[in-house]
Design a protein around this motif. Structure first.
Motif, short mmCIF file in Angstrom:
data_model
loop_
_atom_site.label_atom_id
_atom_site.label_comp_id
_atom_site.label_asym_id
_atom_site.label_seq_id
_atom_site.Cartn_x
_atom_site.Cartn_y
_atom_site.Cartn_z
N ASN A 191 0.86 -1.18 0.00
CA ASN A 191 0.00 0.00 0.00
C ASN A 191 0.90 1.23 0.00
N ASP A 192 0.56 2.20 -0.82
CA ASP A 192 1.36 3.43 -0.90
C ASP A 192 0.53 4.55 -0.28
N CYS A 193 0.99 5.06 0.87
CA CYS A 193 0.25 6.13 1.57
C CYS A 193 0.50 7.51 0.97
N ASP A 194 1.19 7.59 -0.16
CA ASP A 194 1.57 8.83 -0.87
C ASP A 194 2.87 9.40 -0.30
N MET A 195 3.33 10.47 -0.93
CA MET A 195 4.66 11.01 -0.62
C MET A 195 4.76 11.54 0.81
N LEU A 196 5.99 11.65 1.27
CA LEU A 196 6.22 12.26 2.58
C LEU A 196 6.07 13.78 2.45
N GLU A 197 5.40 14.37 3.42
CA GLU A 197 5.27 15.83 3.46
C GLU A 197 6.09 16.37 4.64
N ILE A 198 7.28 15.80 4.79
CA ILE A 198 8.17 16.18 5.90
C ILE A 198 9.16 17.20 5.34
N GLY A 199 9.35 18.29 6.09
CA GLY A 199 10.30 19.31 5.65
C GLY A 199 9.81 20.11 4.47
N SER A 200 8.50 20.11 4.25
CA SER A 200 8.01 20.87 3.10
C SER A 200 6.83 21.75 3.49
N LYS A 201 6.67 22.79 2.73
CA LYS A 201 5.50 23.67 2.88
C LYS A 201 4.68 23.53 1.62
N TRP A 202 3.40 23.82 1.74
CA TRP A 202 2.56 23.75 0.55
C TRP A 202 2.92 24.93 -0.37
N PRO A 203 3.18 24.67 -1.67
CA PRO A 203 3.61 25.76 -2.56
C PRO A 203 2.69 26.98 -2.44
N GLY A 204 3.30 28.13 -2.21
CA GLY A 204 2.53 29.37 -2.16
C GLY A 204 1.86 29.63 -0.83
N SER A 205 2.08 28.76 0.17
CA SER A 205 1.48 29.04 1.48
C SER A 205 2.47 28.61 2.56
N ASP A 206 2.09 28.87 3.81
CA ASP A 206 3.00 28.54 4.90
C ASP A 206 2.60 27.22 5.58
#
Ligand code: GLA
Length: 543
Positions: free
Chosen positions: A244-259
């Motif tokens: 099962n792939d839970c999707d990419m890691l969102e560690i150390g990242s901000k959503w583009p164009g927002s905080d």
């Protein structure tokens, strides 16, 4: 005789080692894919220099040494096909061509990944990126696969389904056709990721290395919690090198164009859950802009070891108090002395939970090693339970070792259902939540088809022998099922009814002979309705 005595003496000295004789060892072909992808941080704004620079960062900043090897180009490199229908890339963005990029990635000792769609258009093209229109695989399966793998030398492919939906394709048929085209390539050992944003069906494991189970992740907790919630009951489907792939890691990242970004506790929960469930670990950040605390989370060697364990297992819920979950899986050997454990507080309040040694699958004293601090936790060693207080959205992650107890309760929500899928509109059995069910969930919608069965594959008996089994069920009226053990039908029940499909639980008992080691127990009604199933309990006969 001397050898016999030596064995006894050794068993006395090394009790844990002798225990391991009961356990089972195997290795999967592929551990979960580790690497980075451009989509979350850069979306469609990619080019050759960026890809090379991010690959170099993965190499230089210690990620590659920790196991992150795949540099996966996502949507945004294509151009419309030429008049003959040949696949085209954007030669302004990639002036030296896609092969040169793969060669560069390989020169760093890394692996190269590429992206397309199973149907006509890529997902990006459906919104803003007209260049992706018509670049998908449908009608070009063999030619495109030859290009990506044999001519361009890519090692991984993610195959989306926006164009598949647009073209009205059947998921199973189209992904099967694509898998055949991949297999026909000269290049072998290609990692194939299905991206259908829901659990596609058990057929996916015959075709792909991994498959997305949910819609896209975002760096805010509610979206991460949605992904964890969806995956809690999918753990039987991750196994044998297919994940099962839970999707990419969102560690150390901000959503583009927002905080918007995850807190440190949330990043740890994210990493720990992805690791214990053997999800691919595909970093989704700008590799040059990762805060040090986030870098440490992604490089946590104990969590990575949990993820890359050679058994490649999922991690079902073993204890639950509301939305505080304990999930666990065997490490190194099935039923061996070492288990991975993650305790997660998904609520918005501080919570305390007493983690039960029995629920973790042990008998007697266990030792705990903390995977966040990389230290033994003698303060938590115990025989019955240990208390943990967790801040909102926080977790704890351990390696637990001790003497294993035979499991007695197998929840329906940790079973494998052959016709299970979460694709909208597909007829499928389901895992449903109910306070009246043990651990708050049960399986429903089974039966009336020879393939619509439920099975526990991991029923473990240390020595083999006779057991008394109990199935807890609910059924509005007149339902039934057969029970097969290791492929042989041993009994059946008919004309069952409890008045409701989701409450008024009742149970039936039967005797069953289990062989030493792993057994499977299957419940089926090929011609009529099956009851909702809550759980299976097994106890040695005569105890
Ligand atoms: C879908 C996928 C994402 C990404 C984009 C690209 O939304 O789920 O991961 O690949 O398409 O357009």
């Amino acid at each position: 005789m001397k050898r016999f005595l030596t064995t006894i003496a050794l068993c006395g000295m090394l009790f844990a080692a002798c225990e391991r004789d009961y356990s089972i060892s195997y290795e999967v072909d592929h551990t979960p894919t580790m690497g980075m992808s451009f989509w979350n941080a850069f979306q469609l704004n990619i080019n050759e220099d960026l890809v090379k620079d991010q690959a170099l960062a993965v190499k230089e900043l210690g990620y590659a040494d920790a196991g992150y090897k795949f540099i996966n180009i996502d949507d945004g490199f294509q151009r419309p096909r030429d008049a003959e229908g040949n696949f085209m890339y954007d030669d302004k963005l990639f002036p030296n061509g896609m092969r040169a990029v793969a060669d560069y990635i390989h020169s760093l000792g890394l692996k190269a990944g590429i992206y397309t769609d199973a149907g006509d258009n890529t997902c990006g093209s459906e919104n803003v990126y007209a260049y992706g229109l018509g670049t998908g695989l449908v009608g070009h399966e063999a030619a495109d696969c030859k290009l990506f793998f044999d001519e361009w030398d890519y090692d991984f492919i993610k195959i989306d389904f926006c164009g598949g939906q647009h073209a009205g394709l059947n998921e199973r048929e189209q992904y099967t056709k694509i898998a055949e085209a991949i297999r026909a390539c000269n290049k072998k050992d290609i990692i194939f990721n299905i991206c259908r944003w829901r659990f596609p069906g058990t057929w996916a494991a015959d075709l792909a290395t991994s498959w997305r189970t949910t819609y896209d992740i975002r760096p805010w907790f509610s979206r991460m919690k949605y992904i964890i919630d969806e995956n809690l009951w999918l753990q039987a489907y991750t196994r044998g090198g297919h994940y099962n792939d839970c999707d990419m890691l969102e560690i150390g990242s901000k959503w583009p164009g927002s905080d918007a970004h995850l807190s440190h506790d949330e990043e740890l929960t994210h990493m720990a859950y992805w690791c214990i469930t053997s999800s691919p670990l595909i970093m989704g950040c700008d590799m040059r802009k990762v805060p040090e605390t986030s870098r440490e989370v992604m490089l946590n060697k104990d969590l990575i070891a949990m993820n890359q364990d050679r058994l490649g297992l999922g991690a079902p819920v073993v204890q639950r108090e509301g939305e505080v979950y304990v999930v666990a899986k065997d490490m190194e050997r099935i039923f061996g002395p070492k288990r991975a454990v993650v305790v997660m507080n998904l609520t918005d309040e501080e919570k305390t939970i007493d983690v039960s040694v029995e629920a973790l699958g042990f008998k007697g004293k266990i030792a705990l090693y903390d995977c966040f601090t990389h230290q033994d936790r003698p303060d938590l060693a115990c025989e019955t339970s240990f208390p943990l207080t967790l801040a909102p959205h926080a977790s704890a992650a351990f390696f637990a070792t001790g003497k294993r107890a035979e499991k007695t309760v197998y929840q329906a929500e940790e079973s494998y259902m052959k016709q299970f899928s979460t694709i909208e509109g597909v007829q499928s059995p389901a895992y449903l939540q109910s306070e009246s069910a043990s651990m708050g969930a049960y399986a429903a919608g089974l039966g009336s088809d020879s393939d619509n069965w439920l099975q526990w594959d991991n029923v473990f008996s240390r020595k083999g022998g006779e057991y008394v089994a109990t199935i807890r069920f609910a059924c509005a009226q007149r339902c039934g099922f057969t029970v097969s053990v290791n492929g042989e039908e041993i009994t059946w029940f008919e004309n069952l009814s409890t008045g409701d499909d989701a409450s008024g639980w009742d149970s039936v008992n039967f005797k069953v002979n289990l062989k030493k080691g792993l057994n499977n127990i299957r419940l089926l009604n090929a011609t009529g309705a099956m009851p909702s199933i809550d759980c299976l309990t097994i106890r040695p006969a005569g105890k």
